[in-house]
Design an enzyme around this catalytic site. Structure first.
Site, mmCIF file in Angstrom:
data_model
loop_
_atom_site.group_PDB
_atom_site.id
_atom_site.type_symbol
_atom_site.label_atom_id
_atom_site.label_comp_id
_atom_site.label_asym_id
_atom_site.label_seq_id
_atom_site.Cartn_x
_atom_site.Cartn_y
_atom_site.Cartn_z
ATOM 1 N N CYS A 28 29.342 -10.597 17.627
ATOM 2 C CA CYS A 28 28.950 -11.898 16.830
ATOM 3 C C CYS A 28 28.799 -12.759 17.822
ATOM 4 C CB CYS A 28 30.061 -12.036 15.789
ATOM 5 S SG CYS A 28 30.774 -10.716 14.743
ATOM 6 N N ASN A 260 34.158 -12.504 19.000
ATOM 7 C CA ASN A 260 33.131 -11.771 19.463
ATOM 8 C C ASN A 260 33.504 -10.447 20.322
ATOM 9 O OD1 ASN A 260 30.434 -10.998 20.267
ATOM 10 N ND2 ASN A 260 30.361 -12.552 22.117
ATOM 11 N N GLY A 261 33.082 -9.544 19.857
ATOM 12 C CA GLY A 261 33.544 -7.971 20.572
ATOM 13 C C GLY A 261 33.736 -6.994 19.844
ATOM 14 N N MET A 506 27.089 18.458 33.730
ATOM 15 C CA MET A 506 27.108 17.806 32.566
ATOM 16 C C MET A 506 26.861 19.023 31.505
ATOM 17 S SD MET A 506 26.127 13.975 32.708
ATOM 18 C CE MET A 506 24.622 14.294 32.871
ATOM 19 N N GLU A 926 16.884 7.982 36.495
ATOM 20 C CA GLU A 926 17.247 6.773 37.370
ATOM 21 C C GLU A 926 17.133 6.792 38.835
ATOM 22 O OE1 GLU A 926 22.050 7.799 37.549
ATOM 23 O OE2 GLU A 926 21.297 6.706 35.640
ATOM 24 N N LYS A 977 27.741 8.479 29.716
ATOM 25 C CA LYS A 977 27.197 9.559 29.654
ATOM 26 C C LYS A 977 28.045 10.481 28.480
ATOM 27 C CE LYS A 977 25.423 10.329 34.612
ATOM 28 N NZ LYS A 977 25.716 8.824 34.676
#
Length: 980
Positions: A28, A260-261, A506, A926, A977
């Site tokens: 918010c 907020n969070g 991964m 990336e 990730k």
């Protein structure tokens, strides 16, 4: 979903499918304005509404533009306005309280609810002054959206006169009692769609809020536009309901704060609060049980935070002090913080865990006004101080137009810092000044020096010796607990040798545990959640200053008081403990605390049904032990033998943890797991996440000894040295896992249950893992018992194993593909890969079909999506002419973002050429892209990737690179990730 008519103001769908109302979160915009001179004016209210309108982009609306996720204002009671509009006489300011109440739109219920509230006022010895209908304008402008209108509550203001006998210290607790008793009685007597909700009840501040947009608040509430509506402070909030349903009740601000969070650890925070209620008391709140439960049900993370914040204030702490207890700055690893402040934070850490996650919290109670940031500073907050002594700020720059000539100071909040206004003093108090006053309140360092118990003290006092290993049974036990050659070679060996986890690529292509044909550990049924809001993962190495594994364990004291005995607890530096350290806890020669061990095995003769019976037995034994004064309780499966099967360590820990929470005994004891089952970082995270204070993985140390004897580890080095390296590696790995969820400390992570389960039935969840999402259901207790016995039999079966060496541990191929019939399945099978390579080289469709068949079968074995089938019989055929040709469909294809460095140059280039020839798009990943790929080749082919990534701190991002992109993907943080 937001267009559904919901008649009750707090209506939301029941738990179903992927939705659970317990997972409400907020993201918010926050704004604030305050007058340092403590002078109420309408300008403050008017400017606060202007600030709110500037935060429109931080809120949200549904498919109807006029139905907002929520907006509101917390301001000082507008005494002048209320004296003008009330048809009854008000006492002097400060001698009465006011609050807005949401009622369901039912005249009979409204009358019943008002009578109930009036009875609670009377029973508290206070005077019922009267009711006032809140003037609202739902048809202003375009009016409320259909959804907001459908569930709009009926609103009245309650005014309560305070008896002359109520001292200033007891005003808030008396009003708290009235509100809590009324709400608890209502929630007990009425179903959820017939309840009222008290937004606030205070003698200093009041909240106006609703299921509104930022622009609607001032128009909807007529009071806020009245020139006599005056205040010296106002907090405003524009809500974005994250993956949840909006509602009138869930709009901010709450009674003391707006946020907020995201509180990532909220499930654990709620559980610990419920557990603490068993040892809480305060002279300001006699008969404390009548205030419980403190945390209101089915609220958002922000609402729960406000509930506990309010409790600490009612217990005698000031509002800013309570905020610091719940959101302490990073202190454990700070090299610049003075020792007195560290002592203060260390003392408080013995009382309460941090509410962890990215957060800006703005707060006021009419006496103080301020804001604070989480320890990582993952939410912004900027403020101005003007020449006319006003403080203006919010979650971003530009919340209000202030001429630069009027600004005398400006600043931003830093991680863990607080800015504070004390209205009685009429000035802003710096972070350092305020905290210096707090740390001087008590001799915290002296209390710590005298009372804290350390592991060194235990070991020095008791000189414990670990149990003598029965080496003849080592292999049996290793097999019974699911150890394989891969466990030793790929997981434990690098941890013991290098003090780091082994490196691997991964991704995981083996079946989900619930689909595997093999018996899998209970840990394999769980995946850690990911934060739902804009929550960058923390780098646990570069940002080590905010990370910590240290934790007090053992009996807690009353969080509403302070004494030297509050730190008379064991201070553990690490949650993974050695055999010798566990023996030190069992003997416990310091502190005068009792310890006990409970058997976490069940008789093989009882069969699969024996598992549930044993879990129920151990929960009762745990409760009885705590009632008898046991402070350190060990849940041990060392009795595992030919006749006894170990209980899954995670289920035992979760069941005992939740049972003790329900009995309000959890904070009276430390729970320690002595188990042969956990050995990986994921296992330790799960054990702590479901309540373990410490874990002794005794079979992991047995396995390390085997590695030494086999020559895989240097025989000249003692087992103790390798064990410490293993423990260090486990700690590093745990911090890395915490960081992915945006959690910084073990103390916050413990009991937070930041996992979802894939493949366990509801009966298992309800008894052992309460509150955990298990959306596809799955195994019953009988199934889990069958698996436990099957795994046990792999080690204990009627054969003489004395001559069997370590090499005869199973190798099911969980990491490396194995061809034997009992091996674990993999999606990427050699047959499929060979067929794909052959098909791509020869352009042979038959070979490709072979690959497709292998891959489809493997997918069915390993994934949930492989269990789905097209319901052709329920479909209506259409003409093929209505279907796009394949040549058009493939133009919407995208490759994954695989960087040049993660695959070969040939693969990366081939993907780009292939996608360009189809009219689809490839992704650079990336790592940037070589400029020579931007131009087409003489044969017309192109290696240019249409999608280019921009990642923080990465090379290769130039103007030429950016201009040669059709799409840009910007990574806001490295390390996010989900595959890991």
């Amino acid at each position: 979903a937001r267009a559904l008519a919901m008649p009750h103001f707090d209506a939301h769908p029941p738990k179903q499918g992927l939705y659970d109302p317990a997972l409400e979160k907020d993201a918010c915009g926050v704004g604030f304005i305050a007058d340092l001179n403590h002078k109420p004016t309408h300008a403050t209210v008017k400017d606060a509404l202007d600030i709110l309108r500037h935060l429109t982009h931080r809120g949200a609306c549904g498919c109807e533009e006029e139905t907002g996720d929520g907006a509101g204002m917390l301001l000082a009671i507008p005494d002048k306005l209320y004296r003008k509009v009330c048809d009854f006489e008000l006492p002097a300011f400060g001698k009465y309280s006011a609050g807005i109440i949401f009622f369901p739109k039912d005249e009979k219920l409204i009358a019943e609810h008002k009578k109930l509230i009036e009875e609670c006022v009377k029973s508290a010895g206070q005077k019922m002054l009267g009711w006032r209908k809140v003037p609202v304008r739902p048809d202003f402008g375009k009016g409320l959206g259909a959804t907001a209108m459908a569930c709009e509550p009926y609103m009245e203001q309650l005014f309560v006169g305070l008896d002359d006998s109520v001292t200033a210290e007891k005003v808030d607790p008396v009003l708290f009692l009235i509100r809590k008793k009324a709400q608890i009685h209502c929630d007990t007597k009425y179903p959820s769609d017939e309840r009222f909700y008290i937004c606030s009840l205070s003698s200093r501040v009041i909240t106006y809020k609703g299921m509104l947009t930022a622009h609607q608040l001032g128009d909807y509430f007529a009071d806020l536009n009245d020139p006599d509506c005056e205040s010296y402070v106002a907090l405003v909030h524009s809500r974005f309901a994250t993956n949840t349903f909006p509602g009138w009740k869930r709009a901010h601000p709450y009674r003391y704060m707006c946020h907020n969070g995201e509180i990532n650890t909220v499930q654990g925070n709620r559980n610990w609060q419920a557990a603490r209620e068993g040892v809480m008391s305060s002279h300001l709140m006699p008969n404390f049980e009548q205030f419980c439960p403190i945390v209101e049900g089915e609220g958002s993370d922000s609402m729960s935070f406000d509930n506990v914040l309010e409790l600490l204030i009612m217990g005698g702490r000031t509002l800013p002090e309570a905020c610091l207890m719940m959101m302490p700055e990073a202190w454990q690893n700070s090299e610049v913080m003075d020792s007195d402040r560290k002592a203060y934070y260390k003392f408080n850490s013995a009382l309460m865990e941090p509410w962890d996650g990215p957060a800006l919290v703005a707060f006021t109670d009419g006496l103080y006004f301020g804001a604070t940031l989480d320890r990582n500073g993952l939410r912004p907050c900027r403020y101005y101080v003007t020449k006319d002594n006003r403080v203006i700020g919010g979650s971003e720059v530009g919340v209000m137009d202030v001429p630069s000539s009027q600004v005398v100071a400006k600043g931003r909040l830093e991680p863990g810092k607080m800015f504070l206004i004390d209205f009685a003093k009429g000035r802003m108090i710096s972070d350092g000044e305020y905290k210096a006053g707090l740390v001087a309140k008590q001799p915290y360092q002296k209390w710590i020096d005298e009372k804290v118990i350390t592991m060194k003290m235990l070991l020095d006092a008791s000189k414990p010796q670990p149990p003598v290993a029965d080496k003849a049974n080592d292999t049996r036990l290793l097999r019974a607990f699911g150890y394989t050659t891969e466990t030793l070679d790929l997981l434990l060996l690098p941890m013991a040798r290098d003090a780091m986890e082994g490196l691997g690529s991964m991704g995981n292509d083996v079946p989900l545990a619930c689909l595997s044909a093999r018996s899998r550990t209970m840990f394999d049924y769980f995946k850690q959640l990911f934060a739902q809001v804009t929550n960058p993962p923390i780098d646990p190495i570069r940002e080590h200053i905010v990370m910590s594994l240290t934790c007090f364990v053992g009996p807690e004291r009353n969080v509403l008081s302070e004494s030297p005995d509050h730190v008379s607890r064991l201070y553990l530096e690490h949650p993974v403990i050695s055999d010798r350290e566990l023996e030190g806890i069992k003997t416990f020669g310091v502190g005068g605390y009792k310890s006990a061990s409970l058997d976490a095995t069940f008789p093989l003769s009882e069969g699969p049904s024996g598992l549930k019976s044993a879990i129920e037995r151990i929960t009762k034994e745990a409760s009885d032990a705590v009632a008898s004064g046991v402070a350190y309780l060990v849940l041990s499966d060392r009795a595992t033998s030919m006749e006894r099967v170990p209980l899954p360590a995670l289920l035992v820990m979760g069941a005992v943890h939740h049972h003790l929470i329900a009995k309000r005994q959890r904070t009276s004891v430390a729970l320690i797991s002595e188990s042969g089952e956990p050995r990986e970082v994921h296992h330790f995270c799960l054990m702590c996440g479901f309540g373990a204070d410490a874990v002794n993985p005794y079979m992991a140390f047995v396995a390390l000894d085997r590695l030494i004897q086999n020559g895989q580890l240097d025989k000249k080095v003692e087992l103790e040295a390798y064990s410490q390296k293993y423990i260090k590696a486990a700690g590093k790995g745990m911090l890395k896992v915490f960081a992915k969820m945006g959690v910084s400390t073990l103390q916050s992570y413990k009991g937070a249950q930041v996992f979802e389960c894939v493949g366990l039935g509801q009966e298992v969840i309800d008894l052992c893992l309460k509150g955990t999402a298990s959306r596809i259901s799955g195994l019953t207790f009988n199934d889990v018992g069958t698996d436990a016995i099957r795994q046990h039999s792999s080690g204990f079966f009627p054969r003489d194993l004395n001559c069997i060496s370590l090499e005869l541990l199973e190798n099911p191929g969980e990491y490396h593909y194995r061809a034997n019939p009992n091996a674990e399945a993999h999606i990427n099978q050699p047959q499929a890969i060979a067929a794909l390579q052959d098909a791509s080289r020869t352009n042979n469709k038959a070979t490709y079909n072979t690959f497709s068949k292998h891959h489809r079968e493997a997918t069915e074995q390993c994934t949930l999506r492989g269990q789905l089938e097209f319901a052709y019989d329920k479909g209506t055929p259409i003409s093929i002419d209505e279907v796009e040709p394949a040549s058009e469909i493939v133009k919407r294809f995208r490759t994954g973002a695989m960087s040049y460095g993660s695959i070969s140059m040939e693969s990366h280039s081939a993907l780009a050429v292939a996608m360009n020839s189809l009219g689809a798009k490839s992704n650079t990943g990336e790592g940037g892209e070589a400029p020579e790929r931007f131009a087409s080749k003489p044969d017309g082919s192109s290696q240019r990737s249409s999608i280019k990534q921009v990642a923080s701190g990465r090379f290769g991002v130039t103007i030429n690179y950016l201009t040669n992109a059709d799409e840009l993907q910007i990574k806001m943080a490295q390390g996010a990730k989900p595959g890991e």
